[in-house]
Motif scaffolding. Sequence first.
Motif, PDB file in Angstrom:
ATOM      1  N   ASN A  57      13.732  10.600   2.444  1.00  0.00           N
ATOM      2  CA  ASN A  57      13.774  11.151   1.077  1.00  0.00           C
ATOM      3  C   ASN A  57      12.819  12.328   0.928  1.00  0.00           C
ATOM      4  OD1 ASN A  57      15.661   9.234   0.364  1.00  0.00           O
ATOM      5  ND2 ASN A  57      14.145   7.803  -0.448  1.00  0.00           N
ATOM      6  N   GLU A  58      11.596  12.170   1.412  1.00  0.00           N
ATOM      7  CA  GLU A  58      10.640  13.255   1.298  1.00  0.00           C
ATOM      8  C   GLU A  58      11.027  14.444   2.158  1.00  0.00           C
ATOM      9  OE1 GLU A  58       7.597  15.590   0.173  1.00  0.00           O
ATOM     10  OE2 GLU A  58       8.360  13.750  -0.760  1.00  0.00           O
ATOM     11  N   LEU A  59      11.671  14.156   3.316  1.00  0.00           N
ATOM     12  CA  LEU A  59      12.118  15.239   4.202  1.00  0.00           C
ATOM     13  C   LEU A  59      13.200  16.063   3.512  1.00  0.00           C
ATOM     14  CD1 LEU A  59      11.626  16.317   7.093  1.00  0.00           C
ATOM     15  CD2 LEU A  59      13.552  14.905   7.831  1.00  0.00           C
ATOM     16  N   ARG A  60      14.137  15.415   2.842  1.00  0.00           N
ATOM     17  CA  ARG A  60      15.191  16.144   2.130  1.00  0.00           C
ATOM     18  C   ARG A  60      14.613  16.922   0.935  1.00  0.00           C
ATOM     19  NH1 ARG A  60      18.144  11.322   3.217  1.00  0.00           N
ATOM     20  NH2 ARG A  60      17.593  10.479   1.164  1.00  0.00           N
ATOM     21  N   ALA A  61      13.644  16.294   0.271  1.00  0.00           N
ATOM     22  CA  ALA A  61      13.072  16.965  -0.889  1.00  0.00           C
ATOM     23  C   ALA A  61      12.258  18.192  -0.506  1.00  0.00           C
ATOM     24  CB  ALA A  61      12.192  15.978  -1.669  1.00  0.00           C
ATOM     25  N   SER A  62      11.628  18.160   0.641  1.00  0.00           N
ATOM     26  CA  SER A  62      10.774  19.278   1.060  1.00  0.00           C
ATOM     27  C   SER A  62      11.544  20.380   1.783  1.00  0.00           C
ATOM     28  CB  SER A  62       9.653  18.762   1.968  1.00  0.00           C
ATOM     29  OG  SER A  62      10.196  18.151   3.132  1.00  0.00           O
ATOM     30  N   ASP A 111       0.849  -1.186   0.000  1.00  0.00           N
ATOM     31  CA  ASP A 111       0.000   0.000   0.000  1.00  0.00           C
ATOM     32  C   ASP A 111       0.890   1.243   0.000  1.00  0.00           C
ATOM     33  OD1 ASP A 111      -1.980   1.845   0.182  1.00  0.00           O
ATOM     34  OD2 ASP A 111      -2.681   1.248   2.176  1.00  0.00           O
ATOM     35  N   LYS A 112       0.961   1.948  -1.136  1.00  0.00           N
ATOM     36  CA  LYS A 112       1.818   3.126  -1.231  1.00  0.00           C
ATOM     37  C   LYS A 112       1.318   4.274  -0.369  1.00  0.00           C
ATOM     38  CE  LYS A 112       3.449   2.135  -5.912  1.00  0.00           C
ATOM     39  NZ  LYS A 112       3.559   2.657  -7.307  1.00  0.00           N
ATOM     40  N   ASN A 113       0.027   4.317  -0.117  1.00  0.00           N
ATOM     41  CA  ASN A 113      -0.509   5.394   0.716  1.00  0.00           C
ATOM     42  C   ASN A 113      -0.035   5.304   2.171  1.00  0.00           C
ATOM     43  OD1 ASN A 113      -1.991   6.425  -1.451  1.00  0.00           O
ATOM     44  ND2 ASN A 113      -3.688   4.985  -1.051  1.00  0.00           N
ATOM     45  N   TYR A 114       0.500   4.168   2.516  1.00  0.00           N
ATOM     46  CA  TYR A 114       0.979   4.004   3.890  1.00  0.00           C
ATOM     47  C   TYR A 114       2.302   4.733   4.116  1.00  0.00           C
ATOM     48  CZ  TYR A 114       2.228   1.718   8.258  1.00  0.00           C
ATOM     49  OH  TYR A 114       2.578   1.478   9.561  1.00  0.00           O
ATOM     50  N   PHE A 115       3.071   5.020   3.046  1.00  0.00           N
ATOM     51  CA  PHE A 115       4.387   5.620   3.170  1.00  0.00           C
ATOM     52  C   PHE A 115       4.348   7.074   2.702  1.00  0.00           C
ATOM     53  CE2 PHE A 115       4.935   1.100   2.322  1.00  0.00           C
ATOM     54  CZ  PHE A 115       5.670   0.708   3.432  1.00  0.00           C
ATOM     55  N   SER A 116       5.431   7.789   3.013  1.00  0.00           N
ATOM     56  CA  SER A 116       5.553   9.185   2.583  1.00  0.00           C
ATOM     57  C   SER A 116       5.713   9.249   1.072  1.00  0.00           C
ATOM     58  CB  SER A 116       6.765   9.846   3.274  1.00  0.00           C
ATOM     59  OG  SER A 116       6.597   9.848   4.666  1.00  0.00           O
ATOM     60  N   GLN A 117       5.047  10.227   0.472  1.00  0.00           N
ATOM     61  CA  GLN A 117       5.123  10.413  -0.970  1.00  0.00           C
ATOM     62  C   GLN A 117       5.535  11.850  -1.268  1.00  0.00           C
ATOM     63  OE1 GLN A 117       1.437   9.187  -2.799  1.00  0.00           O
ATOM     64  NE2 GLN A 117       1.303   7.308  -1.535  1.00  0.00           N
ATOM     65  N   ARG A 118       5.754  12.127  -2.544  1.00  0.00           N
ATOM     66  CA  ARG A 118       6.192  13.464  -2.922  1.00  0.00           C
ATOM     67  C   ARG A 118       5.105  14.475  -2.545  1.00  0.00           C
ATOM     68  NH1 ARG A 118      10.147  15.425  -5.824  1.00  0.00           N
ATOM     69  NH2 ARG A 118      10.805  13.308  -6.380  1.00  0.00           N
ATOM     70  N   GLY A 119       5.518  15.433  -1.775  1.00  0.00           N
ATOM     71  CA  GLY A 119       4.603  16.466  -1.320  1.00  0.00           C
ATOM     72  C   GLY A 119       3.763  16.069  -0.115  1.00  0.00           C
ATOM     73  N   GLN A 120       3.961  14.842   0.415  1.00  0.00           N
ATOM     74  CA  GLN A 120       3.173  14.374   1.561  1.00  0.00           C
ATOM     75  C   GLN A 120       4.094  13.608   2.514  1.00  0.00           C
ATOM     76  OE1 GLN A 120      -0.034  11.761   0.605  1.00  0.00           O
ATOM     77  NE2 GLN A 120      -0.848  11.699   2.678  1.00  0.00           N
ATOM     78  N   LEU A 121       4.423  14.227   3.638  1.00  0.00           N
ATOM     79  CA  LEU A 121       5.292  13.604   4.650  1.00  0.00           C
ATOM     80  C   LEU A 121       4.400  12.904   5.679  1.00  0.00           C
ATOM     81  CD1 LEU A 121       8.340  13.464   5.263  1.00  0.00           C
ATOM     82  CD2 LEU A 121       8.016  15.347   6.871  1.00  0.00           C
ATOM     83  N   LYS A 122       4.403  11.573   5.669  1.00  0.00           N
ATOM     84  CA  LYS A 122       3.472  10.816   6.486  1.00  0.00           C
ATOM     85  C   LYS A 122       4.210  10.107   7.622  1.00  0.00           C
ATOM     86  CE  LYS A 122      -0.450   7.690   6.154  1.00  0.00           C
ATOM     87  NZ  LYS A 122      -1.319   6.906   5.253  1.00  0.00           N
TER      88      LYS A 122
END
Length: 877
Positions: free
Chosen positions: A472-477, A408-419
């Motif tokens: 990864n998302e933290l560095r990107a944001s 389930d990809k929604n379970y992990f952080s995605q581009r523009g969404q730090l979960k």
Amino acid sequence: MAKSSADDEELRRACQAAIEGSKQKIMISIRVAKRRGIWGKSGKLASYMAKPRALALCLKSDGHKTQAFLRVLKYSSGGVLEPAKLYKLKHLSRVEVITNEPGGCTFTMGFDNLSSQSVAPPQWTMRNIDDRNRILFCILNVCKEAFGRLPEVVGIDVVEMALWAKENKPSVITQKNQQAGHGPVSTRVAESDLKVTVEKDLISTAEEDDMEALLGSYVMGIGEAEAFSARLKRELLALEAANVHAMLESEPLVEEVLQGLEAATHCVDDMDEWLGTFNVKLRHIREDIESIETRNNKLEMQSVNNKALIQELDKLLERLCVPSEYATRLTGGKFDEACMTQNIEACEWLTGALRGLEVPNLDSTYGNMRAVKEKRAELEKLKATFVRRASGFLKKYFANLVDSMMSDKNYFSQRGQLKQPDHADLRYKCRIYAHLLQHLKSLDKNCLLPLRKAYCSSLNLLLRREAREFANELRASTKVSISPTTWLEGSPGGNQIGNSTDTSALSDAYIKMLTVFIPLLVDESSFLAHFMCFEVPALVPPGVGANGNKRGSNDDLGIMNMDSSDSKADLQSLNESLQDLLDGIHEDFYSAVDWAYKIDPLRCISMHLITERYLSGQQADAAGFVRVLLGYLASKISLQFNRFVDEACHQIERNEHNVRQMGILPYIPRFATLAIRMEQYAQGQSRNLVDQAYTKLVSIMFVTLEKVAQTDPKTYDIFLLENYAAFLNSMYDVANFVPTLAKFYQQASGAYEQACMRHINMLIHSQFERLFQFARKIEDLMFTVSPEEIQFQLGLSKMEFRKMLKSSLSGVDKSIAAMHKKLQKSLTSQELLPSLWEMCKKAFMDKYVGITQLAARICPTESIPSVSEMRNLLASL
């Protein structure tokens, strides 16, 4: 013969005074010697330790009743009699004269009311036989008169006592009752008047009358004793003959009696035979009865034992019986959530059945029975089957549970969404089988090892994926400009502009990373310890044992060490499982640290501070392996920061190759900017990391400064004092609140003063070299020659002294002006000129004062400019 103490009136008065107030009257008092008797080997009493005493026989009358006492008085240290013992004569039961005493003057008295009869009674010894007989006779008379009885008398001849009583008639004191209303009156009467004699006690009145009648039938005079004796012999012979005749006449009667006795003897013999026969029959009957009773007892015992055995066998059969529903669950049941209650019941029954067949719960005699062995083997087979099925199910369950979450990809952080990861549902689904794991551990402890590995491997994949996606998302944001790494190179103005970039977002990103994952890892570690049934004590804070004491560095899990080998083995197993659970997750944290280092190396200081706060803020539920991870992070950050410090040191050392370096080195002012930025990031903490960097950087700075200065000896001191002055000016504010920099500030201040003094002395000596050389010669010579004789030495005469003063001080104002001009020309930083010129004037005046003092000692008549004149001259210039 000496007077008896019984007649001593003074003794009687002393005894009466000793018992004054007791209302007792003394009949007789006498001195005696008291010995304590002991029982000898022969069973007789022996005596020792004679002590002087006084015996007093006392009477006390209260109306119709008379009481008699025997008092024992002893002498005090002052020789005064005082009461020691009191005996009541009504309890006197025995009077015994010691027969083995040579004089026969010792006797004992026994009383029936004494508490200890095993202790030998005391022995009383008189001075002579008369004193003994007198006190005993008086005691016996009082007992007879007052109590109507006599005690037992042993060891004395009563006839001798009676004869003595007739010969000696001493007066004794007795009491007679007067008329009613009057008290007792003591009177002195003769002993014969008491009418109590030994003869009366031994011969009865009837016997005395018969003797008088016999003697009265013989009317003879006193001189006819021989005729009386012959008559008595004849009558005795006649009586004997009459007795013999009577016996002869009674012979037929005797024979008849003998025949009757013989017949009675035969009857007795017959009866004895009958009784013997009856005894034999009775003995046989008794033996038969005993045999019957023994058999009955054995049968009863056998019946009881059979009943008990049947009960035990019934209980054993109950243990050996396997319910069909449990056997079905254990061998082929499902492990769905709805069936877990039945599975747990089956596990509990199997555990209880296995324990019931163990020796502590089952008698050891049953353990060797074939049925028990077969049933135990059957239960072991059921246990192995169930453990194998449950272990296989749980392994697949853990893997499928994690795979479903990772798909389930929604379970992990995605581009523009730090979960932020959420494992609540995962733990809920795992807790369904927590009781099953506990029962599996009780059934087979070894089956948990592969289950723990499977759980840790599956969860490790999930944690690594979550951390990687989050990082990864933290560095990107996070948008931050890269800060230049050449802090100590380039122009000062350009460096200030380049370092004004705000990189606080890096620290915020690192804090967010730790805030999200450190509690998650702590919770997962604690959940692992409880879910996988590790037998370890409660988790404790870092560095503190369960008893409140500091723990050593070897305890890396924050779990109290146990003394038992099982707990130590479980502790080691928990370490291994935690390592499997968190294996490789540090790489994602390392990547965040490397990313922040590339943008702003100085942010390592704030990240190290944040890591230390997390390390010190772990609570009692913290897992130790997470602290190990934080320790690795702190070491990684320190390593990166040290890398930055080493690069800065290389930047400083590059100045050595610039041999044409003049003025202030560029890293001197830039270091102050670097130190201010480092203190902003440190916020007064992480002092160890920052202070080590200060120590390394400043040491390299000073060493490089010395090396660059040595390339041109002519400008050595000027170069040093200008750079040290620049360091002091730039570091003044920072050194006030940083102890490490304050230490280097003091070191630079000392080096600055030394360089100034060396340069000033060089300027002074270049203008007044002859004057100070002449003074140095005089000072060296004064160690061996007196001051008055120095002017007679070669080259130091008055004429030469005058020439030296004229050549050196004739144009002193011009020389001083030249010295000032030379100082001003040598400096590249003119702001240092005023302070250096003041130091130069002060040094010159100190030397000139020494010159004037030497001139006054060796040539007092010579006139030279005074100190005040020279000081005014310097002030005017």
